[in-house]
Write a protein that holds these residues in place. Sequence first.
Motif, PDB file in Angstrom:
ATOM      1  N   PHE A 147       0.841  -1.195   0.000  1.00 40.37           N
ATOM      2  CA  PHE A 147       0.000   0.000   0.000  1.00 40.37           C
ATOM      3  C   PHE A 147       0.875   1.243   0.000  1.00 40.37           C
ATOM      4  O   PHE A 147       1.864   1.296   0.740  1.00 40.37           O
ATOM      5  N   PRO A 148       0.519   2.255  -0.820  1.00 34.78           N
ATOM      6  CA  PRO A 148       1.175   3.555  -0.646  1.00 34.78           C
ATOM      7  C   PRO A 148       0.707   4.135   0.680  1.00 34.78           C
ATOM      8  O   PRO A 148      -0.485   4.330   0.903  1.00 34.78           O
ATOM      9  N   SER A 149       1.629   4.391   1.604  1.00 33.94           N
ATOM     10  CA  SER A 149       1.193   4.712   2.958  1.00 33.94           C
ATOM     11  C   SER A 149       2.311   5.352   3.765  1.00 33.94           C
ATOM     12  O   SER A 149       3.445   4.880   3.756  1.00 33.94           O
ATOM     13  N   SER A 150       1.970   6.427   4.489  1.00 31.66           N
ATOM     14  CA  SER A 150       2.864   6.982   5.486  1.00 31.66           C
ATOM     15  C   SER A 150       2.581   6.391   6.857  1.00 31.66           C
ATOM     16  O   SER A 150       3.474   6.265   7.692  1.00 31.66           O
ATOM     17  N   GLU A 151       1.316   6.082   7.118  1.00 27.74           N
ATOM     18  CA  GLU A 151       0.892   5.416   8.344  1.00 27.74           C
ATOM     19  C   GLU A 151      -0.152   4.370   7.967  1.00 27.74           C
ATOM     20  O   GLU A 151      -0.938   4.563   7.030  1.00 27.74           O
ATOM     21  N   LEU A 152      -0.183   3.279   8.723  1.00 26.94           N
ATOM     22  CA  LEU A 152      -1.113   2.195   8.432  1.00 26.94           C
ATOM     23  C   LEU A 152      -1.693   1.689   9.745  1.00 26.94           C
ATOM     24  O   LEU A 152      -0.962   1.448  10.709  1.00 26.94           O
ATOM     25  N   THR A 153      -3.020   1.538   9.794  1.00 29.53           N
ATOM     26  CA  THR A 153      -3.664   0.905  10.938  1.00 29.53           C
ATOM     27  C   THR A 153      -4.424  -0.325  10.454  1.00 29.53           C
ATOM     28  O   THR A 153      -4.803  -0.403   9.278  1.00 29.53           O
ATOM     29  N   TYR A 154      -4.694  -1.257  11.363  1.00 23.99           N
ATOM     30  CA  TYR A 154      -5.313  -2.509  10.952  1.00 23.99           C
ATOM     31  C   TYR A 154      -5.911  -3.203  12.166  1.00 23.99           C
ATOM     32  O   TYR A 154      -5.482  -3.000  13.308  1.00 23.99           O
ATOM     33  N   SER A 155      -6.908  -4.061  11.909  1.00 28.27           N
ATOM     34  CA  SER A 155      -7.496  -4.863  12.982  1.00 28.27           C
ATOM     35  C   SER A 155      -8.191  -6.080  12.381  1.00 28.27           C
ATOM     36  O   SER A 155      -8.819  -5.995  11.322  1.00 28.27           O
TER      37      SER A 155
END
Length: 368
Positions: A147-155
């Motif tokens: 993913f193009p991403s500076s920050e990533l959250t997930y659950s």
Amino acid sequence: MRYRLTLIVFITAILLTGCTQQSHQPQDVSDLEEIRKPANEERYLSVDFLEEQNVIPISDDDFFSAEGWLDEQNILYLSENAEKSTVYKYNLFSGEKEKLYESDSSIVQLEISPNRNLILVHVSPSSYEAEVIVIDKLGNEQTKRTFPSSELTYSWSPSGERIFLTSFDENWTFQTFILNIKDFSLEKNPVDIPFIQWLSDEEITYLKWDEGEPQLTAPLYRQSLIDHKEVMVEEKMINHANFGDYSLAVQVKDEEESIGSYSFYHEKYDELIYSFDVQLLPLYSEWLVPHFDYSDRNMLFYTFVPGSEENKFDLTAVDLQAKTSSVILENADNSDIMLSPSGELALYGSYLENVIDLKEAEIKSIVK
């Protein structure tokens, strides 16, 4: 942990940038003093691992952060050097160590599935890219997504068959995704909300902050992922969480006196089970909600409430069956806590570098 500490600051910034419903009246509300009663040892399971077996600590040179429980004795931890990041499986009581996964890029964090059969590995190849790799308990890759991403959250969803992901760019605009574990298909932008809690595999909940102005509280909504129907559940919320058949709502009860309430409901917030009051602490332009976790094995919720010493907190157990609250540790640090599958032990600390025997109120370091 590196990622956890960064994310706390990041989420705070989001909330600062930021429907009328009658609030539920709390029943069986404890006074603030009640939660300082001694712990009732009869609540806990009989096996005391820390008494029967000694914790064998991990070498400090080999340890970056603990990442969670695979079972009652084995944890996952990260080791990192300039060349690579490594995931190890480690038995706290035998000292047996097994390399599970390795990456030439920095591993940010691990997220173990609810049934503990799969592990999400968040890898950061660069500042603007994130890899999500799902591995099994033997370290075999099941899928990899970039993913193009500076920050990533997930659950993980309750069944462990879906993962909700939110990818942020450098301007904090975001996209959401659901990764389906059964066929590893990816749904793009299923929900236009960055932070959610799973209520079931087909329903989520979230706080709906007004992005146009700063807010101290926000209304709680639930939404179906099938028909996308949105229903407001409660107002003036500052945090919430869902634990299988139970849900937690953290609300501001008296803003002037800085009093909040922790209210526990049956699934879908339909029936109030238990509620107790806490002293709220300001954190810049929002309220501090201390760390917490829940054990579905014995229906015990653990959280930190302000202690008698400044900037210290009492680790408190809330028994949802007995509808009582009691202190486990007095004047401890408010820090990450992660319960073992039985709910008898907990990893604890900024890097989860300690283990707590919750029956004996004993803390031991897992790092030497």
